[in-house]
Design a protein around this motif. Structure first.
Motif, mmCIF file in Angstrom:
data_model
loop_
_atom_site.group_PDB
_atom_site.id
_atom_site.type_symbol
_atom_site.label_atom_id
_atom_site.label_comp_id
_atom_site.label_asym_id
_atom_site.label_seq_id
_atom_site.Cartn_x
_atom_site.Cartn_y
_atom_site.Cartn_z
ATOM 1 N N ILE A 24 0.850 -1.192 0.000
ATOM 2 C CA ILE A 24 0.000 0.000 0.000
ATOM 3 C C ILE A 24 0.884 1.240 0.000
ATOM 4 O O ILE A 24 2.065 1.187 0.369
ATOM 5 N N GLU A 28 -2.154 5.565 2.136
ATOM 6 C CA GLU A 28 -3.085 4.513 2.533
ATOM 7 C C GLU A 28 -2.714 3.949 3.903
ATOM 8 O O GLU A 28 -3.595 3.614 4.703
ATOM 9 N N LEU A 29 -1.426 3.857 4.175
ATOM 10 C CA LEU A 29 -1.006 3.414 5.502
ATOM 11 C C LEU A 29 -1.527 4.370 6.568
ATOM 12 O O LEU A 29 -2.054 3.936 7.599
ATOM 13 N N ARG A 32 -5.228 3.782 7.114
ATOM 14 C CA ARG A 32 -5.521 2.556 7.868
ATOM 15 C C ARG A 32 -5.151 2.694 9.343
ATOM 16 O O ARG A 32 -5.601 1.902 10.179
ATOM 17 N N GLU A 92 -5.444 -5.023 10.945
ATOM 18 C CA GLU A 92 -6.295 -4.267 10.027
ATOM 19 C C GLU A 92 -5.446 -3.597 8.947
ATOM 20 O O GLU A 92 -5.830 -3.561 7.773
ATOM 21 N N ILE A 93 -4.311 -3.069 9.312
ATOM 22 C CA ILE A 93 -3.412 -2.456 8.335
ATOM 23 C C ILE A 93 -3.015 -3.464 7.265
ATOM 24 O O ILE A 93 -2.869 -3.127 6.089
ATOM 25 N N SER A 94 -2.862 -4.726 7.649
ATOM 26 C CA SER A 94 -2.358 -5.755 6.736
ATOM 27 C C SER A 94 -3.435 -6.425 5.891
ATOM 28 O O SER A 94 -3.130 -7.383 5.171
ATOM 29 N N ARG A 95 -4.669 -5.948 5.961
ATOM 30 C CA ARG A 95 -5.736 -6.617 5.198
ATOM 31 C C ARG A 95 -5.442 -6.543 3.696
ATOM 32 O O ARG A 95 -4.646 -5.750 3.231
#
Length: 215
Positions: A24, A28-29, A32, A92-95
């Motif tokens: 991402i 975007e990081l 999130r 959640e960040i890693s979705r």
């Protein structure tokens, strides 16, 4: 790639956690982690971020948390300031097939920690100098790397690097920390030049509370 991340052992402020994400963008990081997509400041330095008006605690609300974000060596990264809890959302960040790593550089005890998540799942985490106690859905995911890097013995339990937590000098802890960060650095190809983190100009976002973002 010569800078790596082992130098992060020397971060002076324990609240400067660092989150890395692959797959991402830096913006975007930030999103999130709780940022407003339109809330970026003009690019600022590390010192300017600490100078922002942030409250650590409010009786009737959240403390203030801020992140500065950028990209290095194929990974986006976010540096957390103040009472940021954005990094707590690592799964959640890693979705959506993203990889995410968080380094929390608390010194001495409790130890600094490393956490790794992928595709929405917190896979493994451990404290530095406590790598024989591992957690997550796949706690032994990095065990071969920790053994190869001479952090742990072949039994996965014996700590190999020297340490003396009862002494006055915590240089032994730093040896262990650097050794483990070297393992993470090599496994994931992480590199974050010190100048990028400190003097570099990076956009900042509020991710918690209501900090005054005017620099």
């Amino acid at each position: 790639m010569s800078d790596g991340i082992q130098w992060l052992v020397g971060l002076e402020n324990w609240m400067s956690s660092v989150v890395f994400a692959r797959g991402i963008s830096a913006q975007e990081l930030a999103l999130r982690m709780g940022a407003d997509p339109d809330g970026a400041t003009e690019p600022i330095t590390d010192a300017q971020a600490w100078a922002l008006d942030m409250e650590a605690y409010r009786p009737d609300g959240d403390g203030d948390g801020v992140v500065r974000v950028g990209e290095s060596a194929g990974w986006s990264f976010a540096v957390e300031y103040g009472d940021s809890t954005g990094g707590d959302l690592l799964a959640e960040i890693s979705r959506d097939e993203v990889e995410a790593i968080r380094y929390v550089p608390i010194q001495e005890h409790p130890p600094a920690t490393v956490e790794y998540a992928r595709d929405g799942v917190a896979l493994c985490s451990f404290g530095l100098a406590e790598e024989n106690q591992r957690y997550g859905a796949e706690p032994d995911l990095l065990l071969p790397d920790l053994i190869a890097g001479q952090v742990l013995g072949t039994d996965g339990k014996t700590l190999l690097a020297p340490r003396d937590p009862d002494g006055d000098d915590y240089e032994d802890f730093k040896v262990t920390y650097r050794r483990t960060l070297g393992v993470i650095e090599r496994r994931f190809g992480l590199s974050l030049p010190p100048a990028c983190l400190k003097e570099g100009l990076l956009p900042a976002y509020a991710v918690r509370g209501t900090p005054n973002m005017r620099t």
